[in-house]
Design a protein around this motif. Structure first.
Motif, PDB file in Angstrom:
ATOM      1  N   ALA A  98       0.766  -1.292   0.012  1.00  0.00           N
ATOM      2  CA  ALA A  98      -0.050   0.005   0.007  1.00  0.00           C
ATOM      3  C   ALA A  98       0.791   1.314   0.012  1.00  0.00           C
ATOM      4  CB  ALA A  98      -0.857  -0.042   1.189  1.00  0.00           C
ATOM      5  N   GLY A  99       2.069   1.239   0.346  1.00  0.00           N
ATOM      6  CA  GLY A  99       2.804   2.574   0.809  1.00  0.00           C
ATOM      7  C   GLY A  99       2.477   3.026   1.846  1.00  0.00           C
ATOM      8  N   PHE A 100       1.638   2.592   2.762  1.00  0.00           N
ATOM      9  CA  PHE A 100       1.370   3.395   3.912  1.00  0.00           C
ATOM     10  C   PHE A 100       1.761   2.454   5.101  1.00  0.00           C
ATOM     11  CE2 PHE A 100      -2.019   5.457   1.440  1.00  0.00           C
ATOM     12  CZ  PHE A 100      -1.882   6.908   1.395  1.00  0.00           C
ATOM     13  N   ALA A 105      -0.631   7.055   7.351  1.00  0.00           N
ATOM     14  CA  ALA A 105      -2.136   6.580   6.741  1.00  0.00           C
ATOM     15  C   ALA A 105      -2.968   7.284   7.285  1.00  0.00           C
ATOM     16  CB  ALA A 105      -2.378   5.056   6.845  1.00  0.00           C
ATOM     17  N   LEU A 106      -2.850   7.612   8.531  1.00  0.00           N
ATOM     18  CA  LEU A 106      -3.735   8.659   9.467  1.00  0.00           C
ATOM     19  C   LEU A 106      -3.608  10.037   8.918  1.00  0.00           C
ATOM     20  CD1 LEU A 106      -3.517   7.075  12.808  1.00  0.00           C
ATOM     21  CD2 LEU A 106      -5.364   7.139  11.421  1.00  0.00           C
ATOM     22  N   VAL A 107      -2.377  10.548   8.897  1.00  0.00           N
ATOM     23  CA  VAL A 107      -2.161  11.891   8.135  1.00  0.00           C
ATOM     24  C   VAL A 107      -2.706  12.009   6.827  1.00  0.00           C
ATOM     25  CG1 VAL A 107      -0.166  13.309   7.369  1.00  0.00           C
ATOM     26  CG2 VAL A 107       0.085  12.346   9.786  1.00  0.00           C
ATOM     27  N   ALA A 108      -2.339  11.058   5.853  1.00  0.00           N
ATOM     28  CA  ALA A 108      -2.877  11.168   4.502  1.00  0.00           C
ATOM     29  C   ALA A 108      -4.656  11.165   4.711  1.00  0.00           C
ATOM     30  CB  ALA A 108      -2.299  10.120   3.651  1.00  0.00           C
ATOM     31  N   ALA A 109      -4.995  10.228   5.486  1.00  0.00           N
ATOM     32  CA  ALA A 109      -6.560   9.977   5.681  1.00  0.00           C
ATOM     33  C   ALA A 109      -7.099  11.164   6.184  1.00  0.00           C
ATOM     34  CB  ALA A 109      -6.793   8.854   6.509  1.00  0.00           C
ATOM     35  N   GLY A 112      -8.040  13.650   3.262  1.00  0.00           N
ATOM     36  CA  GLY A 112      -8.928  13.008   2.615  1.00  0.00           C
ATOM     37  C   GLY A 112      -8.576  12.217   1.434  1.00  0.00           C
ATOM     38  N   VAL A 113      -7.085  11.739   1.579  1.00  0.00           N
ATOM     39  CA  VAL A 113      -6.702  10.820   0.293  1.00  0.00           C
ATOM     40  C   VAL A 113      -7.568   9.460   0.346  1.00  0.00           C
ATOM     41  CG1 VAL A 113      -4.479   9.658  -0.371  1.00  0.00           C
ATOM     42  CG2 VAL A 113      -4.166  11.846   0.630  1.00  0.00           C
ATOM     43  N   THR A 114      -8.039   9.116  -0.817  1.00  0.00           N
ATOM     44  CA  THR A 114      -9.155   8.033  -0.611  1.00  0.00           C
ATOM     45  C   THR A 114      -8.235   6.731  -0.477  1.00  0.00           C
ATOM     46  OG1 THR A 114     -10.331   9.106  -2.398  1.00  0.00           O
ATOM     47  CG2 THR A 114     -10.538   6.718  -2.286  1.00  0.00           C
ATOM     48  N   GLU A 115      -7.064   6.416  -0.835  1.00  0.00           N
ATOM     49  CA  GLU A 115      -6.397   5.063  -0.542  1.00  0.00           C
ATOM     50  C   GLU A 115      -6.015   5.154   0.817  1.00  0.00           C
ATOM     51  OE1 GLU A 115      -5.548   7.374  -2.872  1.00  0.00           O
ATOM     52  OE2 GLU A 115      -5.528   6.625  -5.011  1.00  0.00           O
ATOM     53  N   VAL A 120      -6.978   2.862   6.212  1.00  0.00           N
ATOM     54  CA  VAL A 120      -7.191   2.723   7.622  1.00  0.00           C
ATOM     55  C   VAL A 120      -8.567   2.154   7.822  1.00  0.00           C
ATOM     56  CG1 VAL A 120      -7.948   4.786   9.457  1.00  0.00           C
ATOM     57  CG2 VAL A 120      -6.247   5.251   7.881  1.00  0.00           C
ATOM     58  N   ALA A 121      -9.302   2.140   7.062  1.00  0.00           N
ATOM     59  CA  ALA A 121     -10.724   1.349   7.364  1.00  0.00           C
ATOM     60  C   ALA A 121     -10.088  -0.178   7.491  1.00  0.00           C
ATOM     61  CB  ALA A 121     -11.754   1.538   6.216  1.00  0.00           C
ATOM     62  N   ALA A 122      -9.502  -0.424   6.652  1.00  0.00           N
ATOM     63  CA  ALA A 122      -8.867  -2.040   6.627  1.00  0.00           C
ATOM     64  C   ALA A 122      -8.218  -2.332   7.883  1.00  0.00           C
ATOM     65  CB  ALA A 122      -8.156  -2.229   5.535  1.00  0.00           C
TER      66      ALA A 122
END
Length: 139
Positions: A98-100, A105-109, A112-115, A120-122
């Motif tokens: 994933a590259g996260f 991932a929390l920062v990018a989420a 609003g980064v969709t990936e 984060v949901a997974a």
């Protein structure tokens, strides 16, 4: 006061992830692609982080309480077991695919980064499933 220290620490950590490029999965995957178009810049980020962390831990080892007055809690596990190895492999596989990893991932989420939102949901679903299995295995 503890909440303010936690907020400031998280803010500095998140800004560091953004500035370093760790919240950009393309940059991370470029770093992990050692057989292709390798981008070594994150090695310097990690090296700097290791140096700062080592210095911080060296100073903190002598303290009984944190700056906020909370007691210091140090890990007690000293051996590498199957759970640690399996968790490390799962973390590395997820990071490579994933590259996260969780922090970036929390920062990018939050941006609003969709990936990252999907990641984060997974991640939260996996943590929930693990908790359920741990609960039933501890009985």
């Amino acid at each position: 006061m503890i909440a303010l220290i936690a907020f400031a620490s998280g803010l500095v950590f998140g800004l560091g992830l953004i500035v370093s490029g760790m919240a950009n999965p393309a940059k991370v995957l470029g770093f992990l692609d050692i057989a292709g178009d390798w981008d070594p810049s994150l090695a310097f980020v990690m090296g700097g982080a290791v140096l700062v962390t080592a210095a911080g831990f060296a100073g903190l080892r002598r303290r009984r309480a944190s700056a906020s007055g909370e007691p210091m809690h140090w890990p007690t596990a000293t051996r590498i077991d199957l759970r640690l190895a399996a968790g490390s492999l799962a973390f590395g596989a997820g990071w490579g695919l994933a590259g996260f990893c969780p922090g970036p991932a929390l920062v990018a989420a939050s941006a609003g980064v969709t990936e990252a939102l999907i990641f984060v949901a997974a991640m939260l679903a996996g943590m929930g499933i693990f908790s359920v299995f741990e609960h039933f295995n501890s009985r």
